[in-house]
Every structure is written in structure tokens, then in C-alpha cells.
Design an enzyme around this catalytic site. Structure first.
Site, PDB file in Angstrom:
ATOM      1  N   MET A 170     -11.779  43.782  24.826  1.00 48.99           N
ATOM      2  CA  MET A 170     -13.074  44.477  24.833  1.00 48.99           C
ATOM      3  C   MET A 170     -13.452  44.863  23.405  1.00 48.99           C
ATOM      4  O   MET A 170     -14.320  45.718  23.194  1.00 48.99           O
ATOM      5  CB  MET A 170     -13.012  45.708  25.739  1.00 48.99           C
ATOM      6  CG  MET A 170     -12.730  45.316  27.196  1.00 48.99           C
ATOM      7  SD  MET A 170     -13.372  46.468  28.417  1.00 48.99           S
ATOM      8  CE  MET A 170     -12.499  47.940  27.987  1.00 48.99           C
ATOM      9  N   HIS A 173      -3.971  44.083  19.301  1.00 43.19           N
ATOM     10  CA  HIS A 173      -4.713  42.861  19.639  1.00 43.19           C
ATOM     11  C   HIS A 173      -4.334  41.724  18.681  1.00 43.19           C
ATOM     12  O   HIS A 173      -4.197  40.575  19.095  1.00 43.19           O
ATOM     13  CB  HIS A 173      -6.225  43.090  19.512  1.00 43.19           C
ATOM     14  CG  HIS A 173      -6.779  44.130  20.430  1.00 43.19           C
ATOM     15  ND1 HIS A 173      -7.195  45.365  19.982  1.00 43.19           N
ATOM     16  CD2 HIS A 173      -7.011  44.111  21.766  1.00 43.19           C
ATOM     17  CE1 HIS A 173      -7.656  46.058  21.005  1.00 43.19           C
ATOM     18  NE2 HIS A 173      -7.557  45.339  22.090  1.00 43.19           N
ATOM     19  N   GLN A 185     -15.893  47.391  35.101  1.00 39.90           N
ATOM     20  CA  GLN A 185     -14.612  48.088  35.223  1.00 39.90           C
ATOM     21  C   GLN A 185     -14.699  49.554  34.798  1.00 39.90           C
ATOM     22  O   GLN A 185     -13.681  50.245  34.738  1.00 39.90           O
ATOM     23  CB  GLN A 185     -13.516  47.345  34.451  1.00 39.90           C
ATOM     24  CG  GLN A 185     -13.631  47.391  32.941  1.00 39.90           C
ATOM     25  CD  GLN A 185     -12.646  46.432  32.269  1.00 39.90           C
ATOM     26  OE1 GLN A 185     -12.812  45.211  32.314  1.00 39.90           O
ATOM     27  NE2 GLN A 185     -11.608  46.958  31.651  1.00 39.90           N
ATOM     28  N   GLY A 238      -1.605  42.698  26.636  1.00 44.85           N
ATOM     29  CA  GLY A 238      -0.673  43.713  26.140  1.00 44.85           C
ATOM     30  C   GLY A 238       0.030  44.431  27.286  1.00 44.85           C
ATOM     31  O   GLY A 238      -0.571  44.703  28.324  1.00 44.85           O
ATOM     32  N   ASP A 264      -1.117  48.058  28.925  1.00 45.61           N
ATOM     33  CA  ASP A 264      -1.820  48.154  30.212  1.00 45.61           C
ATOM     34  C   ASP A 264      -0.931  47.504  31.266  1.00 45.61           C
ATOM     35  O   ASP A 264      -1.217  46.416  31.774  1.00 45.61           O
ATOM     36  CB  ASP A 264      -3.179  47.451  30.117  1.00 45.61           C
ATOM     37  CG  ASP A 264      -4.098  48.163  29.144  1.00 45.61           C
ATOM     38  OD1 ASP A 264      -4.412  49.332  29.383  1.00 45.61           O
ATOM     39  OD2 ASP A 264      -4.468  47.557  28.122  1.00 45.61           O
ATOM     40  N   VAL A 307       2.264  47.761  20.780  1.00 41.82           N
ATOM     41  CA  VAL A 307       2.407  48.063  19.346  1.00 41.82           C
ATOM     42  C   VAL A 307       2.165  49.563  19.180  1.00 41.82           C
ATOM     43  O   VAL A 307       1.212  50.116  19.737  1.00 41.82           O
ATOM     44  CB  VAL A 307       1.414  47.234  18.506  1.00 41.82           C
ATOM     45  CG1 VAL A 307       1.516  47.598  17.031  1.00 41.82           C
ATOM     46  CG2 VAL A 307       1.674  45.746  18.704  1.00 41.82           C
ATOM     47  N   LEU A 353      -0.893  52.070  20.173  1.00 42.98           N
ATOM     48  CA  LEU A 353      -2.217  51.789  19.611  1.00 42.98           C
ATOM     49  C   LEU A 353      -3.211  51.544  20.750  1.00 42.98           C
ATOM     50  O   LEU A 353      -2.892  50.893  21.740  1.00 42.98           O
ATOM     51  CB  LEU A 353      -2.169  50.565  18.693  1.00 42.98           C
ATOM     52  CG  LEU A 353      -1.284  50.681  17.455  1.00 42.98           C
ATOM     53  CD1 LEU A 353      -1.609  49.550  16.478  1.00 42.98           C
ATOM     54  CD2 LEU A 353      -1.432  52.028  16.751  1.00 42.98           C
ATOM     55  N   SER A 354      -4.392  52.121  20.605  1.00 47.25           N
ATOM     56  CA  SER A 354      -5.432  52.000  21.623  1.00 47.25           C
ATOM     57  C   SER A 354      -6.774  52.267  20.962  1.00 47.25           C
ATOM     58  O   SER A 354      -6.866  53.108  20.053  1.00 47.25           O
ATOM     59  CB  SER A 354      -5.197  53.049  22.716  1.00 47.25           C
ATOM     60  OG  SER A 354      -6.370  53.248  23.462  1.00 47.25           O
TER      61      SER A 354
END
Ligand code: PAF
Length: 286
Positions: free
Chosen positions: A30, A37, A61, A149, A152, A178, A186-187
Site C-alpha cells: 500500500m 518492503h 480493507q 511480510g 502481518d 524488519v 517497521l510499519s
């Protein structure tokens, strides 16, 4: 790297790669890309000859009260990162391209079982939206493999079941989460944190590692363990949504005899909802 916005252009570019005998890897995202990513795209490049990434903030979603409008969008910076990571083709469709007849009346994919609890319970309809868009993107790209990843974790379980149940000939690979040096996964949502919230946020992963270490040392009273974990999260400034010990492949509540476990958490810090998980096997330890 070529960037395309329509399914027609996407299919033409992929047909070109296929006609040269190339193996296609796909990384759906996204956007607002971070090192997590980038690791997926790099892995895709190791596993295939032609790497396709999509950036599409999928409205289907997001719940009515969720952060769709303020979801961070950073296309130019994302394109730079994707070029460096070795992506060949970027697909950035508009909402109308993905849902030409609107979302009302769109055929939905519901993946039962693994989508029911955890984020599925807290975010009704979320996994139907994810499964539907992933199915559509898979049909558009028709990749040999797709990479997601493990952060999730439940989403990955839903996608694995989707692909198995619908006999899709796509290999699904999960890549490890990661983390920042202090352990925070990481997000894109980390961008919403204030400095104080960012400083407190590593407590989420710390809670998971403490719980895993207690289980490894023989603790099997998961209810007691999760109650203790939630108390620790509250002390650190979080408002826990869920904290559960599950069997790693079915995502049902763990029993004392399950060898493969995953601890999954979602918790709010301020208005930001962070998720994390820690999967481990007691069989390996034995
Ligand atoms: O994980 C995400 O970024 C999204 O849920 C996905 C898989 C790209 C579907 O919109």
C-alpha cells in the site's frame, strides 16, 4: 523501472517479460515503503527474473472509522526505493481501475477460519477486503510467486489459505519482520507516533519476547501470561486490543501441547494501532 496505472499496460508489460521466459515475482503493497518492503522486493529479485510491485491503498480493507484518508502516500520516494531495490515494474492503479463498477456489489472473497479472530474480530470485513484485492491483483499480474511480510502474520495465513482453497498456482513466501534497533517492527503507521509514543513503542515487542521466554521456560497458563502481558503494555502507555497465544498455522487458541506457537498482539498507543507477533517452535527447542 516502468510505472503503469492501468491493467491493460500492466498485462502488456508482463506479457513482454513472460515471452522472454522470465519468472515473475510480485510484491503487493500500500506504499509508504520502508526497509521492510525493500527487503521483500530484494528477496523477490533473488527468486525471480522480473519483479512487479503494486502500490494501491485498498479502500475495501478499511473500516468506516479507519485511517484511509490519512494513510500516508509518498509515490516519488517509493519509486526511488523500488528502483534501488531492483523492481522492474510498478503498478499504481487508481481506485476506479481496480473497482470499475464501484465497491458496492463487488464480488467478495471470504476466507473462513484463520480470518475470524484477532484483527478479523477487531476490524470486521478487513480480511474480506484484503483477500478480495489480493485475489484481483493476483489475477491481474498472474505471478509465479508472491512475497508478503510476516509482520502481518494473520494476513499471510489468510493469503496462504486463499491460494490453497482456490487452487491458484502461485508460490507464497513470507519474509521475517524488519525491526528498528530497539525492536519496534517497521510499519507505515510508525509515522503517526509522537516522539514520546515512539520511545514507548518498543514495549510491544518486549512484551512478546518476555512471554515467549516464559513459555520456553515451561509456562503453559496462557491466560495468566496474557493478563500479565496486557498489564505490562498498559504500564508502557498502550491500550491493548488483543494479546493472544495461538497455534501457529491454524491461529486457534494454543493448547499446552502445541509445539508451534505464535504470540500476536495489537495495541493502541494514542490513536495509532500497532500490531506485532512472535512465532516460535518448542519442538526445535526440545
Ligand atoms: O499488507 C498490505 O500492505 C495490504 O494489506 C495488501 C496485502 C497490499 C493488500 O492491500
Amino acid at each position: 523501472m516502468n510505472t503503469v496505472k492501468t491493467v491493460r499496460e500492466l498485462r502488456a508489460a508482463i506479457a513482454g517479460a513472460r515471452s522472454k521466459g522470465k519468472r515473475i515475482a510480485f510484491v503487493p503493497t500500500m506504499g509508504n515503503l520502508h526497509s521492510g518492503h525493500v527487503a521483500l522486493v530484494e528477496k523477490a529479485g533473488q527468486r525471480a527474473d522480473f519483479v512487479v510491485t503494486s502500490i494501491f491503498v485498498n479502500p475495501l480493507q478499511f473500516g468506516p472509522t479507519e485511517d484511509l484518508d490519512k494513510y500516508p502516500r509518498s509515490l516519488a520516494a517509493d519509486q526511488e526505493k523500488l528502483i534501488d531495490a531492483g523492481c522492474h515494474l510498478l503498478f499504481t492503479p487508481d481506485v476506479d481501475e481496480v473497482y470499475p463498477d464501484g465497491m458496492q456489489g463487488q464480488t467478495l472473497i471470504h476466507v473462513p477460519g484463520v480470518s475470524a479472530g484477532l484483527c478479523g474480530a477487531s476490524r470486521p470485513g478487513h480480511f474480506d477486503g484484503v483477500a478480495t484485492v489480493v485475489c484481483k491483483l493476483f489475477n491481474m499480474v498472474q505471478p509465479d510467486l508472491a512475497i508478503f511480510g510476516e509482520k502481518d502474520f494473520q494476513q499471510l495465513a489468510v493469503i496462504r489459505k486463499l491460494v490453497r482453497d482456490l487452487n491458484m498456482s502461485i508460490q507464497i513466501m513470507g519474509e521475517p519482520t524488519v525491526r528498528a534497533e530497539d525492536g519496534l517492527a517497521l510499519s507505515s503507521r510508525n509515522n503517526y507516533l509522537t516522539a514520546n509514543q515512539r520511545a514507548a513503542a518498543p514495549a510491544l515487542y518486549a512484551c512478546l519476547t518476555e512471554m515467549a521466554s516464559a513459555i520456553r521456560q515451561g509456562e503453559r497458563d496462557f491466560a495468566k501470561l496474557t493478563a500479565k502481558g496486557k498489564t505490562a503494555l498498559r504500564k508502557a502507555g498502550f491500550r491493548p486490543d488483543y494479546l493472544e497465544v495461538c497455534e501457529a498455522s491454524s491461529l486457534r487458541s494454543a493448547t499446552a501441547d502445541d509445539p508451534d506457537l505464535v504470540i500476536l498482539a495489537a495495541a493502541f498507543i494514542g490513536k495509532t494501532r500497532l500490531i506485532d507477533n512472535l512465532a516460535f517452535s518448542l519442538a526445535v527447542d526440545a
